[in-house]
Design a protein around this motif. Structure first.
Motif, PDB file in Angstrom:
ATOM      1  N   TYR A 141       1.421  -5.750   3.433  1.00  0.00           N
ATOM      2  CA  TYR A 141       2.322  -6.153   2.195  1.00  0.00           C
ATOM      3  C   TYR A 141       2.112  -7.361   1.731  1.00  0.00           C
ATOM      4  O   TYR A 141       2.265  -7.271   0.709  1.00  0.00           O
ATOM      5  CB  TYR A 141       3.737  -6.059   3.158  1.00  0.00           C
ATOM      6  CG  TYR A 141       4.438  -4.763   2.858  1.00  0.00           C
ATOM      7  CD1 TYR A 141       5.688  -4.509   2.229  1.00  0.00           C
ATOM      8  CD2 TYR A 141       4.178  -3.821   3.694  1.00  0.00           C
ATOM      9  CE1 TYR A 141       6.278  -3.184   2.476  1.00  0.00           C
ATOM     10  CE2 TYR A 141       4.582  -2.461   4.178  1.00  0.00           C
ATOM     11  CZ  TYR A 141       5.864  -2.470   3.202  1.00  0.00           C
ATOM     12  OH  TYR A 141       6.519  -1.113   3.598  1.00  0.00           O
ATOM     13  N   LEU A 142       1.379  -8.380   2.252  1.00  0.00           N
ATOM     14  CA  LEU A 142       1.382  -9.704   1.897  1.00  0.00           C
ATOM     15  C   LEU A 142       0.641  -9.887   0.640  1.00  0.00           C
ATOM     16  O   LEU A 142       1.222 -10.524  -0.195  1.00  0.00           O
ATOM     17  CB  LEU A 142       0.683 -10.670   2.918  1.00  0.00           C
ATOM     18  CG  LEU A 142       1.254 -10.562   4.304  1.00  0.00           C
ATOM     19  CD1 LEU A 142       0.538 -11.405   5.330  1.00  0.00           C
ATOM     20  CD2 LEU A 142       2.673 -11.315   4.017  1.00  0.00           C
ATOM     21  N   GLY A 143      -0.594  -9.113   0.535  1.00  0.00           N
ATOM     22  CA  GLY A 143      -1.367  -9.249  -0.954  1.00  0.00           C
ATOM     23  C   GLY A 143      -0.638  -8.919  -2.022  1.00  0.00           C
ATOM     24  O   GLY A 143      -0.825  -9.418  -3.118  1.00  0.00           O
ATOM     25  N   TYR A 144       0.460  -8.078  -2.028  1.00  0.00           N
ATOM     26  CA  TYR A 144       1.006  -7.425  -3.063  1.00  0.00           C
ATOM     27  C   TYR A 144       1.883  -8.397  -3.839  1.00  0.00           C
ATOM     28  O   TYR A 144       2.536  -7.947  -4.799  1.00  0.00           O
ATOM     29  CB  TYR A 144       1.583  -5.959  -2.743  1.00  0.00           C
ATOM     30  CG  TYR A 144       0.681  -4.802  -2.419  1.00  0.00           C
ATOM     31  CD1 TYR A 144      -0.192  -4.345  -3.667  1.00  0.00           C
ATOM     32  CD2 TYR A 144       0.395  -4.512  -1.110  1.00  0.00           C
ATOM     33  CE1 TYR A 144      -1.141  -3.275  -3.391  1.00  0.00           C
ATOM     34  CE2 TYR A 144      -0.658  -3.712  -0.924  1.00  0.00           C
ATOM     35  CZ  TYR A 144      -1.427  -2.984  -1.988  1.00  0.00           C
ATOM     36  OH  TYR A 144      -2.457  -1.981  -1.669  1.00  0.00           O
ATOM     37  N   ARG A 145       2.100  -9.547  -3.138  1.00  0.00           N
ATOM     38  CA  ARG A 145       3.154 -10.400  -3.816  1.00  0.00           C
ATOM     39  C   ARG A 145       2.624 -10.837  -4.906  1.00  0.00           C
ATOM     40  O   ARG A 145       3.134 -10.952  -6.170  1.00  0.00           O
ATOM     41  CB  ARG A 145       3.513 -11.683  -2.888  1.00  0.00           C
ATOM     42  CG  ARG A 145       4.159 -12.501  -3.262  1.00  0.00           C
ATOM     43  CD  ARG A 145       4.451 -13.977  -2.612  1.00  0.00           C
ATOM     44  NE  ARG A 145       5.209 -13.621  -1.261  1.00  0.00           N
ATOM     45  CZ  ARG A 145       6.376 -13.661  -1.102  1.00  0.00           C
ATOM     46  NH1 ARG A 145       7.229 -13.800  -2.211  1.00  0.00           N
ATOM     47  NH2 ARG A 145       6.986 -13.448  -0.177  1.00  0.00           N
ATOM     48  N   THR A 168       0.179   4.720   2.055  1.00  0.00           N
ATOM     49  CA  THR A 168       0.672   4.104   3.287  1.00  0.00           C
ATOM     50  C   THR A 168       2.107   3.510   2.967  1.00  0.00           C
ATOM     51  O   THR A 168       2.505   2.824   4.280  1.00  0.00           O
ATOM     52  CB  THR A 168      -0.362   3.185   3.866  1.00  0.00           C
ATOM     53  OG1 THR A 168      -0.433   1.786   2.679  1.00  0.00           O
ATOM     54  CG2 THR A 168      -1.651   3.603   3.746  1.00  0.00           C
ATOM     55  N   GLY A 169       2.460   3.127   2.034  1.00  0.00           N
ATOM     56  CA  GLY A 169       3.747   2.603   1.817  1.00  0.00           C
ATOM     57  C   GLY A 169       3.663   1.194   1.242  1.00  0.00           C
ATOM     58  O   GLY A 169       4.589   0.456   1.070  1.00  0.00           O
ATOM     59  N   ALA A 170       2.491   0.521   1.566  1.00  0.00           N
ATOM     60  CA  ALA A 170       2.446  -1.105   1.358  1.00  0.00           C
ATOM     61  C   ALA A 170       2.264  -1.234  -0.081  1.00  0.00           C
ATOM     62  O   ALA A 170       2.706  -2.624  -0.517  1.00  0.00           O
ATOM     63  CB  ALA A 170       0.969  -1.502   2.096  1.00  0.00           C
ATOM     64  N   SER A 171       1.839  -0.652  -0.973  1.00  0.00           N
ATOM     65  CA  SER A 171       1.822  -0.991  -2.332  1.00  0.00           C
ATOM     66  C   SER A 171       3.133  -0.924  -2.911  1.00  0.00           C
ATOM     67  O   SER A 171       3.631  -2.051  -3.359  1.00  0.00           O
ATOM     68  CB  SER A 171       0.764  -0.003  -2.851  1.00  0.00           C
ATOM     69  OG  SER A 171       1.039   1.237  -2.965  1.00  0.00           O
TER      70      SER A 171
END
Length: 348
Positions: A141-145, A168-171
Protein backbone atom coordinates in the motif's frame (compact mmCIF):
# COMPACT_ATOMS: atom_id res chain seq x y z
CA UNK A 1 16.42 14.54 -13.29
CA UNK A 2 15.58 10.97 -12.26
CA UNK A 3 18.26 8.68 -10.86
CA UNK A 4 16.72 5.60 -12.48
CA UNK A 5 14.24 4.88 -15.25
CA UNK A 6 11.87 3.28 -12.72
CA UNK A 7 11.15 6.69 -11.16
CA UNK A 8 10.46 8.21 -14.58
CA UNK A 9 8.34 5.35 -15.92
CA UNK A 10 6.03 5.23 -12.90
CA UNK A 11 4.71 8.78 -13.38
CA UNK A 12 1.19 8.72 -14.88
CA UNK A 13 -0.26 10.95 -17.55
CA UNK A 14 -3.31 12.84 -16.28
CA UNK A 15 -5.72 13.09 -19.20
CA UNK A 16 -9.22 14.51 -19.53
CA UNK A 17 -11.49 12.01 -21.26
CA UNK A 18 -14.92 13.09 -22.52
CA UNK A 19 -17.46 13.42 -21.13
CA UNK A 20 -15.91 14.95 -18.03
CA UNK A 21 -13.78 12.10 -16.67
CA UNK A 22 -10.08 12.03 -15.83
CA UNK A 23 -7.84 9.10 -16.71
CA UNK A 24 -4.61 8.33 -14.90
CA UNK A 25 -2.70 6.54 -17.63
CA UNK A 26 0.30 4.52 -16.44
CA UNK A 27 2.90 2.61 -18.33
CA UNK A 28 3.01 0.26 -15.38
CA UNK A 29 1.17 1.37 -12.24
CA UNK A 30 2.59 -1.39 -10.04
CA UNK A 31 5.95 0.37 -10.00
CA UNK A 32 4.47 2.44 -7.16
CA UNK A 33 3.75 -0.75 -5.25
CA UNK A 34 7.10 -2.39 -5.97
CA UNK A 35 9.29 0.67 -5.38
CA UNK A 36 7.50 1.62 -2.18
CA UNK A 37 7.75 -1.90 -0.79
CA UNK A 38 11.40 -2.40 -1.74
CA UNK A 39 12.44 0.96 -0.29
CA UNK A 40 10.70 0.10 2.96
CA UNK A 41 12.38 -3.31 3.16
CA UNK A 42 15.80 -1.75 2.60
CA UNK A 43 15.20 1.13 5.02
CA UNK A 44 14.12 -1.26 7.78
CA UNK A 45 16.95 -3.73 7.14
CA UNK A 46 14.69 -6.62 6.21
CA UNK A 47 16.66 -7.03 2.98
CA UNK A 48 20.01 -5.73 1.79
CA UNK A 49 21.58 -5.23 -1.65
CA UNK A 50 22.41 -8.57 -3.20
CA UNK A 51 19.44 -10.40 -1.64
CA UNK A 52 16.87 -12.16 -3.81
CA UNK A 53 13.23 -11.07 -3.92
CA UNK A 54 10.66 -13.52 -5.25
CA UNK A 55 7.00 -13.31 -6.21
CA UNK A 56 4.26 -14.50 -8.52
CA UNK A 57 2.94 -12.37 -11.38
CA UNK A 58 0.80 -12.41 -14.50
CA UNK A 59 3.09 -9.81 -16.03
CA UNK A 60 2.74 -6.24 -14.81
CA UNK A 61 4.12 -6.79 -11.32
CA UNK A 62 6.98 -8.87 -12.74
CA UNK A 63 8.18 -5.89 -14.74
CA UNK A 64 7.72 -3.53 -11.80
CA UNK A 65 9.59 -5.72 -9.33
CA UNK A 66 12.41 -6.36 -11.80
CA UNK A 67 12.87 -2.61 -12.28
CA UNK A 68 12.75 -1.97 -8.53
CA UNK A 69 15.36 -4.66 -7.92
CA UNK A 70 17.53 -3.28 -10.71
CA UNK A 71 17.22 0.18 -9.15
CA UNK A 72 18.35 -1.00 -5.72
CA UNK A 73 20.87 -3.75 -6.53
CA UNK A 74 18.71 -6.74 -5.62
CA UNK A 75 18.17 -10.04 -7.38
CA UNK A 76 14.70 -10.86 -8.68
CA UNK A 77 13.00 -14.18 -9.39
CA UNK A 78 9.50 -14.34 -10.89
CA UNK A 79 7.11 -17.28 -11.06
CA UNK A 80 5.02 -16.14 -13.97
CA UNK A 81 1.79 -16.88 -15.75
CA UNK A 82 1.82 -18.05 -19.35
CA UNK A 83 0.41 -14.60 -20.21
CA UNK A 84 3.93 -13.14 -19.89
CA UNK A 85 4.89 -12.54 -23.51
CA UNK A 86 8.21 -12.59 -25.33
CA UNK A 87 8.69 -8.82 -25.10
CA UNK A 88 8.55 -8.91 -21.31
CA UNK A 89 10.57 -12.13 -21.04
CA UNK A 90 13.46 -10.55 -22.94
CA UNK A 91 13.34 -7.40 -20.83
CA UNK A 92 13.37 -9.42 -17.59
CA UNK A 93 16.34 -11.43 -18.81
CA UNK A 94 18.37 -8.34 -19.70
CA UNK A 95 17.45 -6.63 -16.40
CA UNK A 96 18.96 -9.64 -14.61
CA UNK A 97 15.70 -11.12 -13.32
CA UNK A 98 15.03 -14.82 -13.66
CA UNK A 99 11.66 -16.08 -14.81
CA UNK A 100 9.97 -19.43 -14.75
CA UNK A 101 6.49 -19.82 -16.16
CA UNK A 102 3.96 -22.38 -14.99
CA UNK A 103 2.40 -24.75 -17.47
CA UNK A 104 -0.46 -23.44 -19.62
CA UNK A 105 -3.91 -23.54 -18.05
CA UNK A 106 -7.41 -22.68 -19.16
CA UNK A 107 -8.66 -20.94 -16.05
CA UNK A 108 -7.60 -18.35 -13.51
CA UNK A 109 -7.81 -20.68 -10.51
CA UNK A 110 -5.37 -23.26 -11.88
CA UNK A 111 -2.93 -20.63 -13.12
CA UNK A 112 -2.73 -18.81 -9.78
CA UNK A 113 -2.67 -22.00 -7.72
CA UNK A 114 0.22 -23.37 -9.78
CA UNK A 115 2.19 -20.16 -9.25
CA UNK A 116 1.61 -20.07 -5.49
CA UNK A 117 2.50 -23.76 -5.21
CA UNK A 118 5.79 -23.15 -7.02
CA UNK A 119 6.61 -20.21 -4.76
CA UNK A 120 6.28 -22.52 -1.77
CA UNK A 121 8.65 -25.04 -3.33
CA UNK A 122 11.26 -22.37 -4.07
CA UNK A 123 11.12 -20.99 -0.55
CA UNK A 124 11.73 -24.46 0.86
CA UNK A 125 14.76 -24.81 -1.38
CA UNK A 126 15.97 -21.25 -0.75
CA UNK A 127 14.82 -20.09 2.70
CA UNK A 128 16.93 -16.93 2.42
CA UNK A 129 14.78 -15.61 -0.44
CA UNK A 130 12.37 -12.81 0.50
CA UNK A 131 8.82 -13.43 -0.69
CA UNK A 132 7.22 -10.11 -1.59
CA UNK A 133 3.67 -11.44 -1.07
CA UNK A 134 2.10 -8.77 -3.25
CA UNK A 135 -1.30 -10.38 -2.66
CA UNK A 136 -1.16 -10.31 1.15
CA UNK A 137 1.43 -7.89 2.58
CA UNK A 138 0.15 -4.38 3.38
CA UNK A 139 3.62 -3.06 2.59
CA UNK A 140 2.38 -2.80 -0.99
CA UNK A 141 0.00 0.00 0.00
CA UNK A 142 2.83 2.39 0.86
CA UNK A 143 3.90 3.50 -2.61
CA UNK A 144 0.39 4.52 -3.62
CA UNK A 145 0.40 7.49 -1.27
CA UNK A 146 2.21 9.36 -4.06
CA UNK A 147 -0.73 8.77 -6.44
CA UNK A 148 -3.18 10.03 -3.83
CA UNK A 149 -1.04 13.16 -3.45
CA UNK A 150 -1.02 13.60 -7.23
CA UNK A 151 -4.81 13.35 -7.39
CA UNK A 152 -5.14 15.91 -4.60
CA UNK A 153 -3.04 18.35 -6.65
CA UNK A 154 -4.46 17.67 -10.10
CA UNK A 155 -8.16 16.97 -9.52
CA UNK A 156 -10.53 19.82 -8.59
CA UNK A 157 -11.75 19.93 -5.01
CA UNK A 158 -15.08 18.31 -4.29
CA UNK A 159 -16.53 14.80 -4.23
CA UNK A 160 -14.60 12.26 -6.25
CA UNK A 161 -15.30 8.77 -7.58
CA UNK A 162 -12.26 6.56 -8.12
CA UNK A 163 -12.78 3.69 -10.57
CA UNK A 164 -10.30 0.88 -11.21
CA UNK A 165 -9.53 -2.80 -11.16
CA UNK A 166 -9.46 -4.38 -7.71
CA UNK A 167 -6.69 -6.87 -8.45
CA UNK A 168 -4.59 -7.46 -5.35
CA UNK A 169 -6.44 -4.63 -3.59
CA UNK A 170 -3.38 -2.49 -2.97
CA UNK A 171 -3.88 0.08 -5.73
CA UNK A 172 -7.49 1.30 -5.59
CA UNK A 173 -7.78 0.48 -1.91
CA UNK A 174 -4.63 2.35 -0.97
CA UNK A 175 -5.33 5.43 -3.11
CA UNK A 176 -8.84 5.77 -1.68
CA UNK A 177 -7.55 5.27 1.86
CA UNK A 178 -4.93 8.02 1.60
CA UNK A 179 -7.38 10.41 -0.06
CA UNK A 180 -9.96 9.79 2.65
CA UNK A 181 -7.35 10.28 5.35
CA UNK A 182 -6.65 13.69 3.79
CA UNK A 183 -10.35 14.58 4.09
CA UNK A 184 -11.48 13.94 0.51
CA UNK A 185 -15.02 12.65 -0.12
CA UNK A 186 -14.24 9.51 -2.14
CA UNK A 187 -16.56 6.88 -3.59
CA UNK A 188 -14.54 3.80 -4.50
CA UNK A 189 -15.80 1.75 -7.44
CA UNK A 190 -14.03 -1.55 -8.05
CA UNK A 191 -13.91 -3.50 -11.29
CA UNK A 192 -13.82 -7.30 -11.28
CA UNK A 193 -13.94 -10.11 -13.83
CA UNK A 194 -16.49 -12.88 -13.54
CA UNK A 195 -14.96 -15.95 -11.94
CA UNK A 196 -13.08 -13.98 -9.27
CA UNK A 197 -13.57 -15.02 -5.65
CA UNK A 198 -12.66 -11.56 -4.35
CA UNK A 199 -16.23 -10.28 -4.24
CA UNK A 200 -18.03 -13.61 -4.53
CA UNK A 201 -18.31 -14.16 -8.31
CA UNK A 202 -16.49 -17.49 -8.56
CA UNK A 203 -19.68 -19.26 -9.65
CA UNK A 204 -19.89 -17.26 -12.92
CA UNK A 205 -16.94 -18.16 -15.13
CA UNK A 206 -15.24 -16.13 -17.85
CA UNK A 207 -12.00 -17.93 -18.84
CA UNK A 208 -10.95 -15.20 -21.28
CA UNK A 209 -10.52 -12.66 -18.48
CA UNK A 210 -7.44 -14.45 -17.11
CA UNK A 211 -5.39 -11.98 -19.12
CA UNK A 212 -6.90 -8.96 -17.42
CA UNK A 213 -5.12 -9.47 -14.09
CA UNK A 214 -7.89 -7.77 -12.10
CA UNK A 215 -9.43 -10.78 -10.35
CA UNK A 216 -8.39 -13.76 -8.30
CA UNK A 217 -9.14 -17.41 -7.74
CA UNK A 218 -7.73 -17.23 -4.20
CA UNK A 219 -8.45 -14.77 -1.35
CA UNK A 220 -6.14 -11.74 -1.33
CA UNK A 221 -5.55 -10.32 2.15
CA UNK A 222 -4.66 -6.93 0.68
CA UNK A 223 -8.25 -6.50 -0.47
CA UNK A 224 -10.15 -4.49 2.15
CA UNK A 225 -13.75 -5.11 1.15
CA UNK A 226 -15.07 -2.38 3.43
CA UNK A 227 -13.26 0.31 1.41
CA UNK A 228 -15.45 -0.20 -1.68
CA UNK A 229 -18.83 1.39 -2.38
CA UNK A 230 -19.73 -0.17 -5.74
CA UNK A 231 -18.52 -3.22 -7.66
CA UNK A 232 -18.77 -3.85 -11.40
CA UNK A 233 -18.24 -7.31 -12.91
CA UNK A 234 -17.45 -6.96 -16.63
CA UNK A 235 -16.68 -9.79 -19.02
CA UNK A 236 -13.98 -9.99 -21.65
CA UNK A 237 -16.08 -8.83 -24.61
CA UNK A 238 -17.33 -5.70 -22.85
CA UNK A 239 -13.90 -4.87 -21.41
CA UNK A 240 -12.47 -5.22 -24.92
CA UNK A 241 -15.10 -2.87 -26.30
CA UNK A 242 -14.39 -0.38 -23.52
CA UNK A 243 -10.65 -0.43 -24.25
CA UNK A 244 -11.22 0.02 -27.98
CA UNK A 245 -13.64 2.90 -27.43
CA UNK A 246 -11.21 4.52 -24.98
CA UNK A 247 -8.53 4.46 -27.68
CA UNK A 248 -10.97 5.76 -30.29
CA UNK A 249 -12.30 8.58 -28.09
CA UNK A 250 -9.11 9.74 -26.41
CA UNK A 251 -6.10 8.10 -28.08
CA UNK A 252 -5.26 6.27 -24.83
CA UNK A 253 -3.91 2.80 -25.62
CA UNK A 254 -4.40 0.81 -22.44
CA UNK A 255 -5.15 -2.64 -21.10
CA UNK A 256 -8.43 -4.46 -20.58
CA UNK A 257 -8.81 -3.30 -16.99
CA UNK A 258 -8.76 0.29 -18.26
CA UNK A 259 -11.45 -0.58 -20.79
CA UNK A 260 -13.60 -2.06 -18.05
CA UNK A 261 -12.97 0.93 -15.77
CA UNK A 262 -13.87 3.34 -18.58
CA UNK A 263 -17.13 1.49 -19.19
CA UNK A 264 -17.98 1.55 -15.48
CA UNK A 265 -17.11 5.25 -15.28
CA UNK A 266 -19.45 6.15 -18.14
CA UNK A 267 -22.30 4.31 -16.44
CA UNK A 268 -21.66 5.80 -13.01
CA UNK A 269 -21.56 9.28 -14.53
CA UNK A 270 -24.91 8.67 -16.20
CA UNK A 271 -26.66 7.29 -13.14
CA UNK A 272 -25.39 10.05 -10.82
CA UNK A 273 -25.55 13.02 -13.18
CA UNK A 274 -28.71 14.61 -11.77
CA UNK A 275 -28.09 13.78 -8.10
CA UNK A 276 -24.37 14.72 -7.92
CA UNK A 277 -23.43 16.99 -10.80
CA UNK A 278 -20.29 18.30 -9.06
CA UNK A 279 -18.67 14.88 -8.67
CA UNK A 280 -15.38 14.23 -10.52
CA UNK A 281 -14.67 10.76 -11.92
CA UNK A 282 -11.10 9.44 -12.04
CA UNK A 283 -10.39 6.06 -13.57
CA UNK A 284 -7.14 4.11 -13.71
CA UNK A 285 -5.40 2.77 -16.81
CA UNK A 286 -2.87 0.58 -15.05
CA UNK A 287 -0.89 -0.56 -18.09
CA UNK A 288 -0.54 -0.06 -21.83
CA UNK A 289 -2.42 -2.06 -24.44
CA UNK A 290 0.54 -3.76 -26.08
CA UNK A 291 0.04 -7.23 -24.65
CA UNK A 292 -3.63 -7.17 -25.66
CA UNK A 293 -3.11 -6.45 -29.36
CA UNK A 294 -3.71 -9.99 -30.63
CA UNK A 295 -6.35 -11.01 -28.09
CA UNK A 296 -8.41 -7.81 -28.08
CA UNK A 297 -7.45 -4.85 -30.23
CA UNK A 298 -7.03 -6.87 -33.42
CA UNK A 299 -10.77 -7.65 -33.23
CA UNK A 300 -11.86 -4.01 -33.08
CA UNK A 301 -14.07 -4.23 -36.16
CA UNK A 302 -16.18 -6.95 -34.51
CA UNK A 303 -16.36 -5.34 -31.07
CA UNK A 304 -19.88 -4.23 -30.07
CA UNK A 305 -20.41 -0.50 -29.58
CA UNK A 306 -20.94 0.95 -26.13
CA UNK A 307 -24.27 2.61 -26.92
CA UNK A 308 -26.44 -0.34 -25.96
CA UNK A 309 -24.36 -1.55 -23.02
CA UNK A 310 -26.00 -1.36 -19.61
CA UNK A 311 -25.17 -3.30 -16.44
CA UNK A 312 -27.54 -5.72 -14.77
CA UNK A 313 -28.04 -4.10 -11.36
CA UNK A 314 -28.09 -6.76 -8.64
CA UNK A 315 -28.43 -6.92 -4.87
CA UNK A 316 -26.77 -10.30 -4.24
CA UNK A 317 -23.98 -12.27 -5.89
CA UNK A 318 -26.47 -15.01 -6.78
CA UNK A 319 -27.97 -12.61 -9.35
CA UNK A 320 -24.70 -12.00 -11.20
CA UNK A 321 -24.74 -12.70 -14.92
CA UNK A 322 -22.88 -11.90 -18.13
CA UNK A 323 -21.96 -9.64 -19.74
CA UNK A 324 -21.99 -6.94 -17.05
CA UNK A 325 -23.36 -6.75 -13.51
CA UNK A 326 -23.10 -4.02 -10.89
CA UNK A 327 -24.11 -3.66 -7.26
CA UNK A 328 -23.80 -1.40 -4.28
CA UNK A 329 -21.30 -2.60 -1.70
CA UNK A 330 -21.66 -4.02 0.83
CA UNK A 331 -24.80 -5.97 -0.07
CA UNK A 332 -27.55 -6.19 2.56
CA UNK A 333 -26.26 -9.54 3.80
CA UNK A 334 -22.49 -9.70 3.39
CA UNK A 335 -21.82 -12.92 5.24
CA UNK A 336 -19.74 -14.33 2.38
CA UNK A 337 -16.74 -12.05 2.61
CA UNK A 338 -14.56 -10.69 5.35
CA UNK A 339 -11.43 -8.58 5.41
CA UNK A 340 -8.17 -10.05 6.58
CA UNK A 341 -7.74 -9.79 10.37
CA UNK A 342 -5.17 -7.00 10.16
CA UNK A 343 -6.54 -3.87 8.51
CA UNK A 344 -4.28 -1.80 6.29
CA UNK A 345 -1.62 -0.02 8.24
CA UNK A 346 1.85 1.23 7.51
CA UNK A 347 4.22 -1.64 8.32
CA UNK A 348 6.54 -1.17 11.22
Amino acid sequence: MHEHIAEAVKEPDVVTVPPGAICLRFETMKLYSALGAVRHLLDTGQVKPGDTLIDSSSGIYAHALALACHRHGLNCHIVGSTTIDRTLRVQLEILGATLEQVRPSQNLRLDQNLRVQRIGELLQQNPHYHWMRQYHDAIHYLGYRDIADLIRKEVPHGPLSLVGGVGTGASTGAIATYLREAGRDVTLIGVQPFGSVTFGAEHVSDPDMIIAGIGSSIPFHNVRHHLYDRIHWINFDYAMSGAIELLRASGIFAGLSAGAAYLATLWEQEREREQDADRTYVFLAADTGHRYVDTAYAHHTAAPGLGTMRPHEVTTQNELKHPWSAMNWPPPDNGLLHDAPALMAEPA
